[in-house]
Design an enzyme around this catalytic site. Structure first.
Site, mmCIF file in Angstrom:
data_model
loop_
_atom_site.group_PDB
_atom_site.id
_atom_site.type_symbol
_atom_site.label_atom_id
_atom_site.label_comp_id
_atom_site.label_asym_id
_atom_site.label_seq_id
_atom_site.Cartn_x
_atom_site.Cartn_y
_atom_site.Cartn_z
ATOM 1 N N ALA A 23 39.415 98.437 61.329
ATOM 2 C CA ALA A 23 40.300 99.193 60.428
ATOM 3 C C ALA A 23 41.361 100.007 61.158
ATOM 4 O O ALA A 23 42.325 100.448 60.535
ATOM 5 C CB ALA A 23 39.454 100.122 59.561
ATOM 6 N N ARG A 56 35.372 100.945 65.956
ATOM 7 C CA ARG A 56 34.601 101.620 67.013
ATOM 8 C C ARG A 56 35.136 103.022 67.295
ATOM 9 O O ARG A 56 34.454 103.864 67.842
ATOM 10 C CB ARG A 56 34.637 100.770 68.284
ATOM 11 C CG ARG A 56 34.018 99.396 68.073
ATOM 12 C CD ARG A 56 34.280 98.475 69.247
ATOM 13 N NE ARG A 56 35.703 98.405 69.549
ATOM 14 C CZ ARG A 56 36.217 97.712 70.538
ATOM 15 N NH1 ARG A 56 35.437 97.011 71.336
ATOM 16 N NH2 ARG A 56 37.517 97.696 70.749
ATOM 17 N N LYS A 164 44.011 83.344 60.410
ATOM 18 C CA LYS A 164 44.436 82.322 61.355
ATOM 19 C C LYS A 164 45.424 82.998 62.307
ATOM 20 O O LYS A 164 45.984 84.041 61.936
ATOM 21 C CB LYS A 164 45.066 81.132 60.653
ATOM 22 C CG LYS A 164 46.386 81.478 59.921
ATOM 23 C CD LYS A 164 47.613 81.358 60.780
ATOM 24 C CE LYS A 164 48.573 82.459 60.536
ATOM 25 N NZ LYS A 164 49.530 82.754 61.519
ATOM 26 N N HIS A 194 48.823 83.838 55.152
ATOM 27 C CA HIS A 194 49.420 84.622 54.050
ATOM 28 C C HIS A 194 50.596 83.908 53.378
ATOM 29 O O HIS A 194 50.984 84.266 52.275
ATOM 30 C CB HIS A 194 49.820 86.023 54.528
ATOM 31 C CG HIS A 194 50.989 86.042 55.458
ATOM 32 N ND1 HIS A 194 50.865 85.846 56.798
ATOM 33 C CD2 HIS A 194 52.315 86.216 55.235
ATOM 34 C CE1 HIS A 194 52.046 85.909 57.370
ATOM 35 N NE2 HIS A 194 52.949 86.135 56.441
ATOM 36 N N GLU A 232 63.216 83.649 62.139
ATOM 37 C CA GLU A 232 63.040 85.104 62.135
ATOM 38 C C GLU A 232 64.199 85.728 62.883
ATOM 39 O O GLU A 232 64.584 85.237 63.952
ATOM 40 C CB GLU A 232 61.723 85.479 62.826
ATOM 41 C CG GLU A 232 60.525 85.090 62.007
ATOM 42 C CD GLU A 232 59.221 85.515 62.663
ATOM 43 O OE1 GLU A 232 59.267 86.295 63.623
ATOM 44 O OE2 GLU A 232 58.185 85.045 62.199
ATOM 45 N N ASP A 251 51.638 80.290 66.672
ATOM 46 C CA ASP A 251 51.863 81.353 65.703
ATOM 47 C C ASP A 251 52.300 80.785 64.347
ATOM 48 O O ASP A 251 51.905 81.291 63.303
ATOM 49 C CB ASP A 251 52.966 82.290 66.258
ATOM 50 C CG ASP A 251 53.024 83.619 65.544
ATOM 51 O OD1 ASP A 251 52.002 84.022 64.967
ATOM 52 O OD2 ASP A 251 54.089 84.269 65.562
ATOM 53 N N HIS A 255 51.604 77.972 59.074
ATOM 54 C CA HIS A 255 52.555 78.193 57.970
ATOM 55 C C HIS A 255 53.311 76.895 57.671
ATOM 56 O O HIS A 255 53.486 76.508 56.518
ATOM 57 C CB HIS A 255 53.605 79.245 58.343
ATOM 58 C CG HIS A 255 53.049 80.595 58.699
ATOM 59 N ND1 HIS A 255 51.927 81.111 58.115
ATOM 60 C CD2 HIS A 255 53.496 81.538 59.564
ATOM 61 C CE1 HIS A 255 51.705 82.320 58.621
ATOM 62 N NE2 HIS A 255 52.629 82.591 59.499
ATOM 63 N N LYS A 345 62.172 82.468 66.736
ATOM 64 C CA LYS A 345 62.431 83.918 66.718
ATOM 65 C C LYS A 345 63.864 84.132 67.180
ATOM 66 O O LYS A 345 64.382 83.345 67.990
ATOM 67 C CB LYS A 345 61.481 84.620 67.682
ATOM 68 C CG LYS A 345 60.056 84.725 67.129
ATOM 69 C CD LYS A 345 59.225 85.626 68.014
ATOM 70 C CE LYS A 345 57.819 85.785 67.475
ATOM 71 N NZ LYS A 345 57.763 86.541 66.224
ATOM 72 N N LYS A 350 66.806 86.041 58.906
ATOM 73 C CA LYS A 350 65.438 85.660 58.530
ATOM 74 C C LYS A 350 65.493 84.711 57.343
ATOM 75 O O LYS A 350 66.195 84.973 56.358
ATOM 76 C CB LYS A 350 64.677 86.930 58.151
ATOM 77 C CG LYS A 350 63.201 86.727 57.883
ATOM 78 C CD LYS A 350 62.559 88.088 57.655
ATOM 79 C CE LYS A 350 61.092 87.996 57.307
ATOM 80 N NZ LYS A 350 60.247 87.472 58.363
HETATM 81 N N1 LIG Z 1 48.397 91.657 63.844
HETATM 82 C C1 LIG Z 1 48.866 90.606 63.200
HETATM 83 O O1 LIG Z 1 49.960 90.615 62.635
HETATM 84 C C2 LIG Z 1 48.055 89.338 63.151
HETATM 85 C C3 LIG Z 1 48.698 88.151 62.785
HETATM 86 C C4 LIG Z 1 47.933 86.983 62.693
HETATM 87 C C5 LIG Z 1 46.587 87.023 62.947
HETATM 88 N N2 LIG Z 1 45.989 88.201 63.313
HETATM 89 C C6 LIG Z 1 44.542 88.199 63.533
HETATM 90 O O2 LIG Z 1 43.985 89.316 62.838
HETATM 91 C C7 LIG Z 1 42.929 89.906 63.568
HETATM 92 C C8 LIG Z 1 43.265 91.354 63.857
HETATM 93 O O3 LIG Z 1 44.490 91.413 64.548
HETATM 94 P P1 LIG Z 1 45.081 92.775 65.124
HETATM 95 O O4 LIG Z 1 46.423 92.444 65.645
HETATM 96 O O5 LIG Z 1 44.921 93.864 64.154
HETATM 97 O O6 LIG Z 1 44.105 93.011 66.346
HETATM 98 P P2 LIG Z 1 43.982 94.299 67.280
HETATM 99 O O7 LIG Z 1 44.917 95.359 66.827
HETATM 100 O O8 LIG Z 1 44.045 93.802 68.660
HETATM 101 O O9 LIG Z 1 42.471 94.716 66.993
HETATM 102 C C9 LIG Z 1 42.058 95.228 65.759
HETATM 103 C C10 LIG Z 1 40.971 96.252 65.980
HETATM 104 O O10 LIG Z 1 39.809 95.574 66.402
HETATM 105 C C11 LIG Z 1 39.056 96.450 67.220
HETATM 106 N N3 LIG Z 1 38.671 95.704 68.413
HETATM 107 C C12 LIG Z 1 39.404 95.426 69.507
HETATM 108 N N4 LIG Z 1 38.692 94.687 70.378
HETATM 109 C C13 LIG Z 1 37.491 94.507 69.820
HETATM 110 C C14 LIG Z 1 36.302 93.838 70.224
HETATM 111 N N5 LIG Z 1 36.219 93.205 71.386
HETATM 112 N N6 LIG Z 1 35.242 93.864 69.394
HETATM 113 C C15 LIG Z 1 35.302 94.496 68.197
HETATM 114 N N7 LIG Z 1 36.390 95.161 67.775
HETATM 115 C C16 LIG Z 1 37.466 95.147 68.566
HETATM 116 C C17 LIG Z 1 39.942 97.635 67.561
HETATM 117 O O11 LIG Z 1 39.474 98.762 66.812
HETATM 118 P P3 LIG Z 1 38.368 99.768 67.381
HETATM 119 O O12 LIG Z 1 38.486 99.793 68.868
HETATM 120 O O13 LIG Z 1 38.709 101.082 66.731
HETATM 121 O O14 LIG Z 1 37.093 99.184 66.898
HETATM 122 C C18 LIG Z 1 41.292 97.266 67.034
HETATM 123 O O15 LIG Z 1 41.989 98.359 66.495
HETATM 124 C C19 LIG Z 1 42.794 89.034 64.795
HETATM 125 O O16 LIG Z 1 41.814 88.071 64.514
HETATM 126 C C20 LIG Z 1 44.152 88.403 64.979
HETATM 127 O O17 LIG Z 1 44.058 87.170 65.660
HETATM 128 C C21 LIG Z 1 46.705 89.346 63.416
#
Ligand SMILES: NC(=O)c1ccc[n+]([C@@H]2O[C@H](COP(=O)([O-])OP(=O)(O)OC[C@H]3O[C@@H](n4cnc5c(N)ncnc54)[C@H](OP(=O)(O)O)[C@@H]3O)[C@@H](O)[C@H]2O)c1
Length: 493
Positions: A23, A56, A164, A194, A232, A251, A255, A345, A350
């Site tokens: 979160a 965490r 994904k 999405h 983009e 990436d 889509h 990109k 866009k």
């Molecule tokens: N960001 C995007 O736009 C995007 C786009 C496409 C897909 N995704 C997918 O969506 C998911 C989340 O992406 P995100 O960009 O939000 O990731 P992130 O910011 O790197 O990580 C999300 C949260 O997960 C926790 N975390 C980090 N490493 C961890 C570990 N080893 N074990 C358990 N918790 C861990 C951290 O919170 P705490 O340390 O507070 O627990 C972190 O704030 C991923 O599967 C990513 O591939 C994201």
């Protein structure tokens, strides 16, 4: 509000708990929490509903409220304070230690307590907004502690939502999937892309199904070729670490394939998720290995000038920021019709667009004369939301000559429809309703990697070589992308 006619179907989410792991992360902050807030604010959330955030990072209640209030102010400026208060009242926080059985016991106890408070019976949606490498650890913990109810369990349900793309290869993605399936049935796994939740993507199917004038002509008898563009304006937006490990192909490919399938699959016999998935699967199965290999062989891969100077990017990075390719679909409807794709990109404004370019007249008085492509049906998916149909008409006046004319239909006539959900909001509603239509199946995830693998294999063999072209930011990509389509006697529209 525009008046609707005839058939009308509404998905209603079931009362449930929403548990968000990760979160504190980027995805949670930019997409999921604003979508949850949007659902509550628009009155689209289930009647009985609460949100349990888990991560965490230790967060006190005041700190959590401060973070969430700031986030809502950023994501939904001008939201009424009572909507923020109502939202905060539905949110709770639990510090996570995903390695420890104690955490899952505490999670189960907190969920039971909140279920009782909100009048909900063990109906739980677990959103894994954490790195894919951690999925297995969390689903094992949920499974071992009995938090993943069996499908069909009359006492309640548990569903997992994941983003994904996961994995870095077909094998790794299958391993992540196998890890998920160890603890949950396929019917419990909701893989998000999405794009499928976008209003205008849904409209592609609705328009085909409701207007035979279009779908009847969407085949190789009438269509010359199909173009898909996903451009983009922005570059990395501070996410160099993620993108450097991903590249544009990984990436964007999900889509692109979803847009292609929704445009070109045979129409399902109903909007039920099983019928829908069957047709989508048949479409993907019509792109056999030889077509995927051929698509990879002449794909154009490029990087924008200045990419290697972006903060966080390796000085010798071989990561692509642009991709163009052509593929064929080997079925009766589309055999011989090329699908041209380009995505990048920093490629000008866009724009996500699908264009179906009709054949030139082959019979009648204008056969053999070049009057351009008379008909192009274009769906602007995002950020413009419209459909247009270009025609050739007679130029008014004494001579018989032609002018192109475009019929344009603005889509967002729903301006008065304030409750219209955004893409993430819609997908969350569908998952709460237990409808998997808009989510990717395990097969689709595998197909994505089967499509990507030959591309990635060719590039990994020569990541810095001549196969990586460059282009000026703000343009439509390198000249080689124009050449890809021009060599077939066509041009990007
Ligand atoms: N960001 C995007 O736009 C995007 C786009 C496409 C897909 N995704 C997918 O969506 C998911 C989340 O992406 P995100 O960009 O939000 O990731 P992130 O910011 O790197 O990580 C999300 C949260 O997960 C926790 N975390 C980090 N490493 C961890 C570990 N080893 N074990 C358990 N918790 C861990 C951290 O919170 P705490 O340390 O507070 O627990 C972190 O704030 C991923 O599967 C990513 O591939 C994201």
């Amino acid at each position: 509000m525009t008046e609707t006619i005839g058939f009308c179907q509404e998905t209603r989410p079931e009362s449930c708990a929403f548990v968000l792991f990760g979160a504190t992360g980027d995805l949670a902050g930019r997409k999921i929490l604003p979508a949850l807030f949007g659902l509550c604010k628009k009155g689209l959330a289930p009647r009985n509903f609460y949100i349990l955030l888990a991560a965490r990072t230790p967060l006190s209640r005041p700190e959590l409220e401060r973070r969430l209030s700031e986030l809502m102010a950023r994501a939904c400026p001008g939201a009424p304070p009572e909507a923020v208060t109502d939202f905060l009242g539905r949110v709770d926080y639990l510090r996570a230690d995903y390695e420890s059985g104690e955490f899952y016991r505490a999670l189960g106890a907190r969920l039971d307590e909140l279920d009782a408070k909100h009048g909900i019976k063990k109906k739980r949606l677990f959103y894994l907004a954490i790195p894919p490498a951690a999925f297995g650890k969390v689903t094992d913990g949920l499974g071992d502690s009995g938090l993943l109810a069996e499908p069909g369990d009359r006492g309640g349900w548990s569903r997992l939502i994941i983003e994904k793309p996961y994995g870095s290869s077909l094998e790794r993605a299958c391993a992540v999937d196998a890890g998920l399936k160890k603890d949950a049935a396929e019917s419990q796994i909701y893989r998000i892309d999405h794009f499928t939740g976008k209003e205008t993507v849904q409209n592609v199917l609705a328009l085909r199904a409701a207007n035979s004038v279009f779908d009847e002509t969407w085949n190789n008898r009438y269509i010359d070729h199909v173009q898909i563009t996903v451009f983009e304006e922005l570059g990395l937006e501070g996410r160099a670490d993620l993108f450097e490990n991903l590249g544009l192909a990984r990436d964007m490919m999900s889509h692109i394939l979803q847009l292609a399938a929704i445009t070109a699959m045979d129409l399902p016999s109903s909007f039920r998720d099983t019928d829908f998935k069957t047709e989508k699967r048949r479409f993907f199965e019509s792109i056999p290995e030889r077509e995927r290999t051929a698509a990879a062989a002449d794909a154009v891969r490029a990087q924008y000038e200045g990419y290697r100077q972006e903060p966080g990017v390796a000085a010798n990075s071989g990561v692509e920021t642009f991709l163009a390719f052509r593929f064929f679909v080997d079925n009766d409807r589309w055999r011989g019709v090329p699908f041209y794709v380009r995505a990048g990109k920093k490629t000008g404004a866009k724009c996500t667009r699908i264009s179906l370019v009709y054949r030139k007249p082959e019979h009648g008085i204008f056969r053999g004369m070049d009057i351009g492509y008379p008909n192009i049906f274009t769906f602007n998916i995002h950020p413009d939301e419209d459909m247009s149909f270009s025609l050739i008409a007679k130029h008014p006046g004494p001579r018989l000559c032609f002018v192109p004319k475009t019929m344009r239909m603005d889509y967002p006539e729903r301006a008065g429809e304030t409750a219209a959900p955004t893409d993430y909001e819609r997908l969350l509603i569908e998952a709460m309703a237990g409808d998997q239509t808009l989510f990717l199946s395990s097969f689709e995830m595998q197909f994505l990697w089967q499509f990507l693998s030959p591309l990635l294999a060719a590039w990994q063999a020569d990541p810095y070589g001549g196969a990586l072209y460059s282009y000026t930011p703000g343009t439509s990509g390198p000249p080689q992308a124009a050449a890809l389509i021009e060599r077939d006697g066509r041009a990007w529209v």
